[in-house]
Write a protein that holds these residues in place. Structure first.
Motif, PDB file in Angstrom:
ATOM      1  N   SER A 169       0.828  -1.198   0.000  1.00 14.62           N
ATOM      2  CA  SER A 169       0.000   0.000   0.000  1.00 14.62           C
ATOM      3  C   SER A 169       0.863   1.247   0.000  1.00 14.62           C
ATOM      4  O   SER A 169       0.565   2.234  -0.666  1.00 14.62           O
TER       5      SER A 169
ATOM      6  N   VAL B 120       2.475   1.670  -3.503  1.00 13.07           N
ATOM      7  CA  VAL B 120       1.472   2.074  -4.499  1.00 13.07           C
ATOM      8  C   VAL B 120       1.077   3.520  -4.295  1.00 13.07           C
ATOM      9  O   VAL B 120       1.004   4.323  -5.225  1.00 13.07           O
TER      10      VAL B 120
ATOM     11  N   LEU C 127       1.487   6.593  -6.982  1.00  8.95           N
ATOM     12  CA  LEU C 127       0.286   7.263  -7.459  1.00  8.95           C
ATOM     13  C   LEU C 127       0.285   8.731  -7.091  1.00  8.95           C
ATOM     14  O   LEU C 127      -0.223   9.588  -7.822  1.00  8.95           O
TER      15      LEU C 127
ATOM     16  N   ASN D 218      -5.530   5.691 -11.599  1.00  7.18           N
ATOM     17  CA  ASN D 218      -4.434   5.739 -10.625  1.00  7.18           C
ATOM     18  C   ASN D 218      -4.259   7.140 -10.052  1.00  7.18           C
ATOM     19  O   ASN D 218      -3.916   7.303  -8.879  1.00  7.18           O
TER      20      ASN D 218
ATOM     21  N   ARG E 241      -7.114   7.590  -7.531  1.00  7.41           N
ATOM     22  CA  ARG E 241      -6.813   6.838  -6.304  1.00  7.41           C
ATOM     23  C   ARG E 241      -5.836   7.609  -5.427  1.00  7.41           C
ATOM     24  O   ARG E 241      -5.987   7.672  -4.206  1.00  7.41           O
TER      25      ARG E 241
ATOM     26  N   ASN F  72      -6.646   8.952  -1.750  1.00  5.98           N
ATOM     27  CA  ASN F  72      -5.802   8.450  -0.676  1.00  5.98           C
ATOM     28  C   ASN F  72      -5.229   9.592   0.152  1.00  5.98           C
ATOM     29  O   ASN F  72      -5.179   9.526   1.392  1.00  5.98           O
TER      30      ASN F  72
ATOM     31  N   ASP G 296     -12.240   0.370  -8.774  1.00  2.00           N
ATOM     32  CA  ASP G 296     -10.927   0.997  -8.950  1.00  2.00           C
ATOM     33  C   ASP G 296     -10.037   0.861  -7.722  1.00  2.00           C
ATOM     34  O   ASP G 296      -8.838   1.135  -7.798  1.00  2.00           O
ATOM     35  N   ALA G 297     -10.608   0.470  -6.577  1.00  2.00           N
ATOM     36  CA  ALA G 297      -9.819   0.291  -5.359  1.00  2.00           C
ATOM     37  C   ALA G 297      -9.499  -1.171  -5.079  1.00  2.00           C
ATOM     38  O   ALA G 297      -8.820  -1.480  -4.099  1.00  2.00           O
TER      39      ALA G 297
ATOM     40  N   THR H  68      -5.180  -2.130  -8.371  1.00  2.00           N
ATOM     41  CA  THR H  68      -4.102  -1.301  -7.828  1.00  2.00           C
ATOM     42  C   THR H  68      -2.733  -1.951  -7.916  1.00  2.00           C
ATOM     43  O   THR H  68      -1.721  -1.267  -7.797  1.00  2.00           O
TER      44      THR H  68
END
Length: 413
Positions: free
Chosen positions: A10, A13, A17, A105, A108, A112, A160-161, A166
């Protein structure tokens, strides 16, 4: 601490992103495309696109302005992101970005960032000296907060999550092979549950280090067995075996032990099968008094070495053994400093030492020594050591902590 692969993934990523989001934002502002006022979606006229694309007529795209823009000019996306404080604000932001054609992306990353800012205030606070071994209640609170953040993230972004959306392609192939999106998502959710159990268990360990290590090994064996049982409800037999080949404790051992040499996929699979068989038959014993189990594992390691030997070329076998067998590794470090001693000779010395240790080993019955051990004559073993290493190197080896067996005094008659 047990590694939490999901948390590591996580962080990586989110970092990538976030960079993508900054780049997209810079391009948008450079082109002076007006932003959005309030939560009204950004609109693009028919035949138009966002970014460097052009309309069907070949002209640069025109993004329509928000009629409610302030007199000082439209707000930037950064301002809009900062203003997205509620769930409804975030939904409006997501709809705006999707309507404008932003990639998933980038969206996201922005969501986030918004959630990270919102949940930061609720993160458990602890003194820096407790961060290695945090109190169990703080660990539980942190897990609950992260679970809430992740559930909201998935609820806002939907598909998308999902992990399948991801995860980078290379990471996905390395960890999960060719699983479908549906199965991969199910597997990752099961892994998350087990990782939470691992972290919680670590935070409640006792003060005795040896006891904690032993408990941890027992717990890991139990958790892996339960994990594989749960995964069997999602994956077929071949998929489950492919998962174990990539993620099981035995597989990770082989990955570590083969890190310094080049092995083919077929060789790795063969090494994994042998390691898995060995680990099942000889579980690690830490701080225990089951002498029979300890000796059985030592002998099992020697048998495993001989099964591995024909799978690899001689040079790779010796290098693999340095990571796989601590007894050989100690010897190899010594002989590497002695001119003229080859790895093949080192292995012969290793075999000789194992033979001597078996001769010195007391007979064991029901986990305890049986009767008084009879000391064998050490001189024949010492003579063979000198024949392999030469007198001077053999003498130096006998002075090491692990070579002293060859210098034991003769047993009085």
């Amino acid at each position: 601490m047990v590694e939490n692969p999901t948390m590591k993934k996580s962080v990586l990523v989110a970092l990538g992103l976030s960079l993508a989001a900054n780049l997209a934002l810079g391009v948008l502002l450079w082109r002076r495309a007006p932003s959005v006022h309030g939560s009204a979606p950004m609109t693009v006229g028919p035949g138009q696109a966002v970014g460097n694309q052009t309309t069907k007529s070949g002209a640069a795209p025109r993004v329509s302005k928000d009629d409610g823009a302030s007199a000082t000019g439209p707000r930037s996306l950064a301002t809009l992101l900062a203003a997205a404080r509620s769930d409804d604000d975030l939904r409006a932001l997501i709809a705006t970005l999707r309507a404008a054609g932003f990639p998933a992306n980038v969206i996201r990353a922005m969501v986030n960032e918004a959630l990270k800012a919102r949940f930061a205030a609720g993160e458990p606070k602890m003194p820096f000296w407790q961060r290695i071994n945090a109190p169990a209640e703080l660990v539980a609170a942190g897990q609950a907060l992260e679970r809430e953040r992740r559930e909201l993230f998935e609820e806002l972004l939907g598909a998308d999550a999902a992990p399948s959306a991801t995860m980078a392609a290379a990471q996905r192939a390395a960890r999960y092979g060719e699983l479908s999106d549906e199965k991969l998502n199910a597997v990752v959710r099961i892994e998350r549950d087990y990782n939470e159990v691992r972290i919680s268990a670590l935070s409640t360990g006792g003060p005795n280090v040896i006891s904690r290590i032993g408990d941890s090994m027992d717990r890991e064996r139990l958790l892996e067995a339960e994990l594989m049982a749960d995964l069997a409800g999602v994956l077929g037999p071949e998929e489950l075996e492919a998962y174990a080949l990539r993620n099981s404790q035995s597989a990770r051992k082989v990955m570590t032990q083969s890190a310094g040499i080049a092995v083919t996929a077929e060789e790795f699979a063969a090494l994994y099968r042998l390691q898995k068989e060995f680990d099942s038959a000889h579980p690690m014993v830490v701080g225990g008094d089951d002498m029979a189990a300890i000796l059985k594992r030592v002998e099992g390691q020697q048998a495993l070495n001989e099964k591995i030997r024909p799978l690899l070329t001689e040079d790779r076998f010796y290098r693999y053994l340095e990571s796989a067998d601590s007894s050989y590794a100690r010897l190899a470090r010594f002989t590497a400093q002695q001119p003229g001693v080859s790895p093949a000779t080192s292995y012969k010395v290793y075999q000789l030492q194992q033979e001597l240790e078996r001769a010195l080993r007391p007979k064991v019955q029901n986990g305890a020594p049986a009767g008084r051990p009879v000391m064998p004559d050490i001189k024949p073993y010492s003579d063979r050591l000198e024949a392999l290493l030469g007198p001077s190197v053999a003498a130096a080896y006998k002075r090491t902590p692990f070579g002293r067996l060859f210098a034991l005094p003769p047993q009085p008659k």
